[in-house]
Design a protein around this motif. Structure first.
Motif, PDB file in Angstrom:
ATOM      1  N   HIS A 146       2.038  12.299  12.515  1.00 28.08           N
ATOM      2  CA  HIS A 146       1.611  12.398  11.119  1.00 28.08           C
ATOM      3  C   HIS A 146       2.013  13.718  10.460  1.00 28.08           C
ATOM      4  CE1 HIS A 146      -0.308   8.517  10.608  1.00 28.08           C
ATOM      5  NE2 HIS A 146      -0.555   8.597  11.902  1.00 28.08           N
ATOM      6  N   VAL A 147       2.336  14.742  11.226  1.00 29.29           N
ATOM      7  CA  VAL A 147       2.974  15.911  10.611  1.00 29.29           C
ATOM      8  C   VAL A 147       4.356  15.475  10.109  1.00 29.29           C
ATOM      9  CG1 VAL A 147       4.024  18.163  11.107  1.00 29.29           C
ATOM     10  CG2 VAL A 147       1.684  17.686  11.844  1.00 29.29           C
ATOM     11  N   ASN A 148       5.053  14.708  10.917  1.00 34.71           N
ATOM     12  CA  ASN A 148       6.342  14.162  10.460  1.00 34.71           C
ATOM     13  C   ASN A 148       6.184  13.288   9.214  1.00 34.71           C
ATOM     14  OD1 ASN A 148       8.852  14.797  11.987  1.00 34.71           O
ATOM     15  ND2 ASN A 148       7.551  14.297  13.746  1.00 34.71           N
ATOM     16  N   LYS A 155       0.899  24.583  17.139  1.00 35.15           N
ATOM     17  CA  LYS A 155       2.043  24.551  18.067  1.00 35.15           C
ATOM     18  C   LYS A 155       2.857  23.273  17.863  1.00 35.15           C
ATOM     19  CE  LYS A 155      -0.033  27.540  21.515  1.00 35.15           C
ATOM     20  NZ  LYS A 155      -1.107  27.420  22.515  1.00 35.15           N
ATOM     21  N   ILE A 156       2.181  22.198  17.558  1.00 35.25           N
ATOM     22  CA  ILE A 156       2.891  20.934  17.290  1.00 35.25           C
ATOM     23  C   ILE A 156       3.658  21.041  15.967  1.00 35.25           C
ATOM     24  CG2 ILE A 156       2.592  18.459  16.869  1.00 35.25           C
ATOM     25  CD1 ILE A 156       0.083  18.638  18.692  1.00 35.25           C
ATOM     26  N   VAL A 157       3.041  21.640  14.964  1.00 33.75           N
ATOM     27  CA  VAL A 157       3.739  21.843  13.685  1.00 33.75           C
ATOM     28  C   VAL A 157       5.009  22.657  13.912  1.00 33.75           C
ATOM     29  CG1 VAL A 157       3.617  22.911  11.401  1.00 33.75           C
ATOM     30  CG2 VAL A 157       1.613  21.723  12.334  1.00 33.75           C
ATOM     31  N   LYS A 158       4.886  23.713  14.687  1.00 28.87           N
ATOM     32  CA  LYS A 158       6.047  24.565  14.974  1.00 28.87           C
ATOM     33  C   LYS A 158       7.194  23.745  15.573  1.00 28.87           C
ATOM     34  CE  LYS A 158       7.192  28.368  18.126  1.00 28.87           C
ATOM     35  NZ  LYS A 158       7.881  29.434  17.380  1.00 28.87           N
ATOM     36  N   LYS A 159       6.857  22.910  16.537  1.00 26.82           N
ATOM     37  CA  LYS A 159       7.864  22.067  17.196  1.00 26.82           C
ATOM     38  C   LYS A 159       8.509  21.104  16.196  1.00 26.82           C
ATOM     39  CE  LYS A 159       7.552  18.190  20.142  1.00 26.82           C
ATOM     40  NZ  LYS A 159       6.734  17.421  21.106  1.00 26.82           N
ATOM     41  N   VAL A 160       7.688  20.461  15.381  1.00 22.61           N
ATOM     42  CA  VAL A 160       8.223  19.498  14.410  1.00 22.61           C
ATOM     43  C   VAL A 160       9.112  20.208  13.390  1.00 22.61           C
ATOM     44  CG1 VAL A 160       7.624  17.908  12.546  1.00 22.61           C
ATOM     45  CG2 VAL A 160       6.348  17.846  14.701  1.00 22.61           C
ATOM     46  N   GLU A 203      10.836  22.917  13.796  1.00 17.81           N
ATOM     47  CA  GLU A 203      12.113  23.259  14.444  1.00 17.81           C
ATOM     48  C   GLU A 203      13.017  22.033  14.548  1.00 17.81           C
ATOM     49  OE1 GLU A 203      10.365  27.040  17.041  1.00 17.81           O
ATOM     50  OE2 GLU A 203      10.829  25.148  18.058  1.00 17.81           O
ATOM     51  N   GLN A 204      12.414  20.898  14.934  1.00 14.74           N
ATOM     52  CA  GLN A 204      13.217  19.664  15.034  1.00 14.74           C
ATOM     53  C   GLN A 204      13.825  19.273  13.695  1.00 14.74           C
ATOM     54  OE1 GLN A 204      10.193  17.069  16.512  1.00 14.74           O
ATOM     55  NE2 GLN A 204      10.724  17.372  18.672  1.00 14.74           N
ATOM     56  N   ARG A 205      13.093  19.524  12.628  1.00 15.09           N
ATOM     57  CA  ARG A 205      13.587  19.137  11.303  1.00 15.09           C
ATOM     58  C   ARG A 205      14.278  20.303  10.598  1.00 15.09           C
ATOM     59  NH1 ARG A 205       9.644  14.400   9.453  1.00 15.09           N
ATOM     60  NH2 ARG A 205      10.688  14.650   7.464  1.00 15.09           N
TER      61      ARG A 205
END
Lengths: 131, 131, 131, 131, 131, 131
Positions: free
Chosen positions: E81-83, E116-121, E123-125
């Protein structure tokens, strides 16, 4: 930044970690690119305002902290605060007993999962539970 | 019934309540018509098996117990265990500090609601927080 | 140790696992170095005192257990008890339906995460949901 | 409105309540002025889509529902669904046993608070636990 | 299947993902062998019935959704859902601020783990928080 | 006391309440005898440090706050923050929609219980949901 509260927080944090770790936590925060104020809030508010209060000592505050984290099942923080608890003076046995005391209030699963983390931390620190 | 564990549990329960209250809890359980074994499990397992373990003292076990209950927001048991904590030696100030220590880990609402219960219990027992 | 309750618990545990697994659980507990009494409490209290009670059969107790674990999101225990539920007689379809029944009460995320665990366990046991 | 799913839901709801109660729930919703679609979603989705699925019978679905509600501690719904469970065929003893089965997974407080609600409902319906 | 609600749900889902992802979600559901109706319920009920309602726009619904998921700590859905929030128009900064706003209500651990999940997402985007 | 942060917090709090209510909250705290610093922490940290941040406006912060409180089921604070949300610009309809959006993520019970509180607050303020 509130220099006095921040410094007070850093000083308290050192009592739960080490000079080096506390510097790392403050200066190399993994979240600093997306939330640069988060670490500051933890240091100023949690460590500066709350942990420094009189009435409970460091060990007692660590026991309270570990207890709420086990109840919630937030595993990364359980690992962090088992480490900080040990540094601040809790014995391995006190940490384990604090978790067993939770069985009548949260049931076995949360306690079991937390004890696996304790086991890992004790192995990393080459510590044993004296029974 | 496991007479030895039960008696051990009753003895421990008395350290958190009083001779009279412990007798009431054991003999006049409000749930005995629908779940006659529940009180026995609490006495035998929680008080007999867990609370009697070495490693943490009564005050520390009360602090752990209050902490998990505040984290979960189970209000009737917060009231019960604030009382038992006071009887077993926690000061009003230690109970309040234990709850304030939770703010960084559970936020303000759970702590605020629990402190209202502490306030009520302290008034009933005519106690004050020494600050 | 309370030999009778312990043996009663081991016997009940075998109905949810197997002779071999029950022996392993009792004799090779991964947490025995730090919390040697934990496994005993699970066997004596959970399996010996609670699971052996009349009123609900093994399948029903497994369904209740899986339901509370999914509600809490404690994943290692969901895996353990999906396995025990299957051994004690729940069909794959009953386990899946029990989880879908939770959607109106816990929402989709907890159910979705639990069903991924069911999928893994069914593949390990080479089982299919009959629809 | 999706007339078919709605009617299917009303029919299922009647199996858990009564003709009269189901009509009341549908036509006199206390929240209809602020959220007129909420009752419809409960009837269409929860009762129409989920409760009507094959694989578990009414009693089993009631047991699952009560279990998740006790785990969460949502008291108004525990009262509602203890009533619906009794109407759909769960015995008082099965409801009590389902809650005692939760002790090893959620601890005593949630179970104790839920059993007080069971006691109240059984008194209102003039029912007893047969032990 | 309720073709109209399903199509309405797919259309709404596309606003949170992409044409291609929405098709994948609908046609290649990883859980379709064990719970073939789950994806349909999510599309019909969550996206078709709820997300399409007037009163809040897509961004606001994404903010509400992320908030409840962070509060519960359900990590796979936080990532999803961050995505979806980013696709539906929330900026990285709004997502981070929504999480920091939770600190006084859930404490630091849940927020830290979610960030931490936001950070990962991000970076992916290949996205950055503009501060 | 940190005069600047405190004043900043009081000013922000006034945007969610009223001049008079904010003064009352600050000067007549019901918990001041047992935890005199609690109100100060709420004002300084929650309102002074967090609510004043850029990136989300008052209405959006109120929506996030109400969402986490409904997810947790902390009823006294739901009532407080539904009131503050209305004062800060959320419409009754936005508050209701924010809660309905939670159904797929927390299920019906938490939402139903929260909507009863919204109903009460709207009646007290003589407001209606415009649909």
């Amino acid at each position: 930044m509130d220099q006095e509260r921040f410094q007070k927080g850093v000083n308290k944090l050192k009592e739960y970690t080490s000079e080096e770790q506390a510097q790392n936590l403050v200066h190399s925060d993994v979240l600093k690119d997306i939330a640069p104020d988060l670490r500051r809030f933890i240091v100023e508010f949690a460590y500066g305002d709350i942990y420094t209060r009189p009435g409970l000592n460091n060990k007692e505050r660590a026991l309270v902290t570990i207890t709420t984290l086990v109840t919630q099942g937030v595993e990364p923080q359980i690992e962090t605060h088992v480490n900080r608890g040990l540094t601040s003076g809790l014995t391995p046995n006190e940490i384990v007993e604090g978790m067993l005391q939770l069985i009548p209030y949260v049931g076995f699963p949360r306690v079991q999962n937390a004890l696996k983390i304790v086991k890992k931390v004790l192995e990393q620190r080459d510590l044993k539970v004296e029974i």
